[in-house]
Design a protein around this motif. Structure first.
Motif, PDB file in Angstrom:
ATOM      1  N   PHE A  34       1.028  -1.364  -0.532  1.00 40.85           N
ATOM      2  CA  PHE A  34       0.265  -0.146   0.041  1.00 40.85           C
ATOM      3  C   PHE A  34       0.719   1.462   0.165  1.00 40.85           C
ATOM      4  O   PHE A  34       0.566   1.998   0.045  1.00 40.85           O
ATOM      5  CB  PHE A  34      -0.779  -0.156   1.017  1.00 40.85           C
ATOM      6  N   GLY A  35       1.975   1.157   0.560  1.00 40.07           N
ATOM      7  CA  GLY A  35       2.947   2.287   1.005  1.00 40.07           C
ATOM      8  C   GLY A  35       4.338   1.757   1.341  1.00 40.07           C
ATOM      9  O   GLY A  35       4.320   0.803   1.359  1.00 40.07           O
ATOM     10  N   PHE A  36       5.169   3.129   1.318  1.00 38.16           N
ATOM     11  CA  PHE A  36       6.323   2.670   2.226  1.00 38.16           C
ATOM     12  C   PHE A  36       6.240   3.713   3.768  1.00 38.16           C
ATOM     13  O   PHE A  36       5.457   4.441   3.459  1.00 38.16           O
ATOM     14  CB  PHE A  36       7.741   2.797   1.436  1.00 38.16           C
ATOM     15  N   VAL A  37       6.983   3.274   4.870  1.00 34.77           N
ATOM     16  CA  VAL A  37       7.528   3.725   6.071  1.00 34.77           C
ATOM     17  C   VAL A  37       8.559   3.940   6.176  1.00 34.77           C
ATOM     18  O   VAL A  37       9.092   3.207   6.083  1.00 34.77           O
ATOM     19  CB  VAL A  37       6.602   3.332   6.739  1.00 34.77           C
ATOM     20  N   THR A  38       9.185   5.757   6.374  1.00 39.74           N
ATOM     21  CA  THR A  38      10.114   5.745   6.643  1.00 39.74           C
ATOM     22  C   THR A  38      10.043   6.290   8.326  1.00 39.74           C
ATOM     23  O   THR A  38       9.750   6.794   7.793  1.00 39.74           O
ATOM     24  CB  THR A  38      10.484   6.317   5.317  1.00 39.74           C
ATOM     25  N   PHE A  39      11.430   5.246   8.682  1.00 39.05           N
ATOM     26  CA  PHE A  39      11.280   6.041   9.846  1.00 39.05           C
ATOM     27  C   PHE A  39      12.289   7.017   9.979  1.00 39.05           C
ATOM     28  O   PHE A  39      13.491   6.970  10.052  1.00 39.05           O
ATOM     29  CB  PHE A  39      11.588   4.799  10.933  1.00 39.05           C
ATOM     30  N   GLY A  40      12.585   8.053  10.948  1.00 36.82           N
ATOM     31  CA  GLY A  40      13.619   9.234  10.995  1.00 36.82           C
ATOM     32  C   GLY A  40      14.004  10.259  10.321  1.00 36.82           C
ATOM     33  O   GLY A  40      14.513  10.172   9.383  1.00 36.82           O
ATOM     34  N   PRO A  41      12.639  11.139  10.311  1.00 36.63           N
ATOM     35  CA  PRO A  41      11.873  11.594  10.459  1.00 36.63           C
ATOM     36  C   PRO A  41      10.540  10.012  10.237  1.00 36.63           C
ATOM     37  O   PRO A  41      10.842   9.810   9.017  1.00 36.63           O
ATOM     38  CB  PRO A  41      11.318  12.509   9.978  1.00 36.63           C
ATOM     39  N   LEU A  42       9.336  10.243  10.580  1.00 33.21           N
ATOM     40  CA  LEU A  42       8.069   9.129  10.391  1.00 33.21           C
ATOM     41  C   LEU A  42       7.474  10.290   8.785  1.00 33.21           C
ATOM     42  O   LEU A  42       7.113  10.545   8.833  1.00 33.21           O
ATOM     43  CB  LEU A  42       7.477   8.770  11.757  1.00 33.21           C
ATOM     44  N   VAL A  43       7.446   9.171   8.052  1.00 29.67           N
ATOM     45  CA  VAL A  43       6.869   9.154   6.627  1.00 29.67           C
ATOM     46  C   VAL A  43       6.640   8.342   6.039  1.00 29.67           C
ATOM     47  O   VAL A  43       6.931   7.299   5.980  1.00 29.67           O
ATOM     48  CB  VAL A  43       8.279  10.320   5.461  1.00 29.67           C
ATOM     49  N   VAL A  44       4.775   8.675   5.874  1.00 25.45           N
ATOM     50  CA  VAL A  44       4.717   7.741   5.147  1.00 25.45           C
ATOM     51  C   VAL A  44       3.742   7.684   3.864  1.00 25.45           C
ATOM     52  O   VAL A  44       2.931   8.930   3.377  1.00 25.45           O
ATOM     53  CB  VAL A  44       3.075   7.454   5.627  1.00 25.45           C
ATOM     54  N   GLU A  45       4.396   7.509   2.902  1.00 26.36           N
ATOM     55  CA  GLU A  45       3.461   7.319   0.478  1.00 26.36           C
ATOM     56  C   GLU A  45       2.899   5.912   0.544  1.00 26.36           C
ATOM     57  O   GLU A  45       3.259   5.082   0.421  1.00 26.36           O
ATOM     58  CB  GLU A  45       5.049   8.162   0.333  1.00 26.36           C
ATOM     59  N   ASP A  46       2.360   6.367   0.150  1.00 20.20           N
ATOM     60  CA  ASP A  46       1.070   5.446  -0.914  1.00 20.20           C
ATOM     61  C   ASP A  46       1.839   5.554  -1.968  1.00 20.20           C
ATOM     62  O   ASP A  46       2.063   6.841  -2.480  1.00 20.20           O
ATOM     63  CB  ASP A  46      -0.379   5.645  -0.797  1.00 20.20           C
ATOM     64  N   VAL A  47       1.397   4.185  -3.005  1.00 18.62           N
ATOM     65  CA  VAL A  47       1.767   3.400  -3.757  1.00 18.62           C
ATOM     66  C   VAL A  47       1.625   4.510  -5.715  1.00 18.62           C
ATOM     67  O   VAL A  47       1.884   4.933  -6.241  1.00 18.62           O
ATOM     68  CB  VAL A  47       1.279   2.132  -3.971  1.00 18.62           C
ATOM     69  N   VAL A  48       0.306   5.259  -4.390  1.00 16.53           N
ATOM     70  CA  VAL A  48      -0.308   5.975  -5.771  1.00 16.53           C
ATOM     71  C   VAL A  48       0.358   6.902  -6.458  1.00 16.53           C
ATOM     72  O   VAL A  48       0.849   7.892  -7.055  1.00 16.53           O
ATOM     73  CB  VAL A  48      -2.021   6.071  -5.712  1.00 16.53           C
TER      74      VAL A  48
END
Length: 147
Positions: A34-48
């Motif tokens: 569904f997307g990717f989650v990056t830690f430090g800082p927290l970022v969530v980006e969906d695939v679309v």
């Protein structure tokens, strides 16, 4: 619960597990369908958003992820048609899932070529385990007998 429904649930469960773990010099990222989650800082980006906004100028290996998501959705649709309509070629669904696993291998190999980056394709093991558990007898019977 019958076997086709359990198989569909196993395929759907692949949606909530990380497909690839990437660490780019201390910045861990989990890549989900569904997307990717990056830690430090927290970022969530969906695939679309990733496909429509962020893909310009990126390396080609990063496009393996959204392609894998599209193939995964085809596999889900195939398995769903088996449960709802009773019409599915399980070999096609299994092949689609194997292709999804290969997209994650491609992405991981692309990251592995970058200095200081570690990529572990966790989803490959999980996806292939689902294929092996539910579809190996079907695939084995589809292969021609050795002579």
């Amino acid at each position: 619960m019958d076997a086709p429904r359990r198989r569909l649930l196993a395929i759907l469960a692949l949606f909530v597990v990380p497909w690839t773990f990437v660490d780019t010099g201390g910045q861990p990222t989990l890549v989900f369908p569904f997307g990717f989650v990056t830690f430090g800082p927290l970022v969530v980006e969906d695939v679309v958003s990733y496909v429509t906004v962020d893909t310009f100028g990126l390396p080609q290996f990063l496009l393996a992820w959204p392609v894998g998501v599209g193939v995964y959705l085809l596999a889900v649709a195939s398995a769903l048609s088996g449960v709802l309509l009773g019409r599915e070629d399980r070999r096609v669904t299994a092949l689609l899932l194997v292709l999804v696993a290969l997209t994650q291998v491609r992405m991981s190999l692309g990251f592995a070529q970058r200095f200081g980056t570690v990529a572990v394709p966790i989803g490959v093991v999980l996806i292939l385990a689902v294929v092996w558990w539910y579809d190996w007898p079907t695939l084995r019977n589809a292969l021609p007998a050795s002579r």
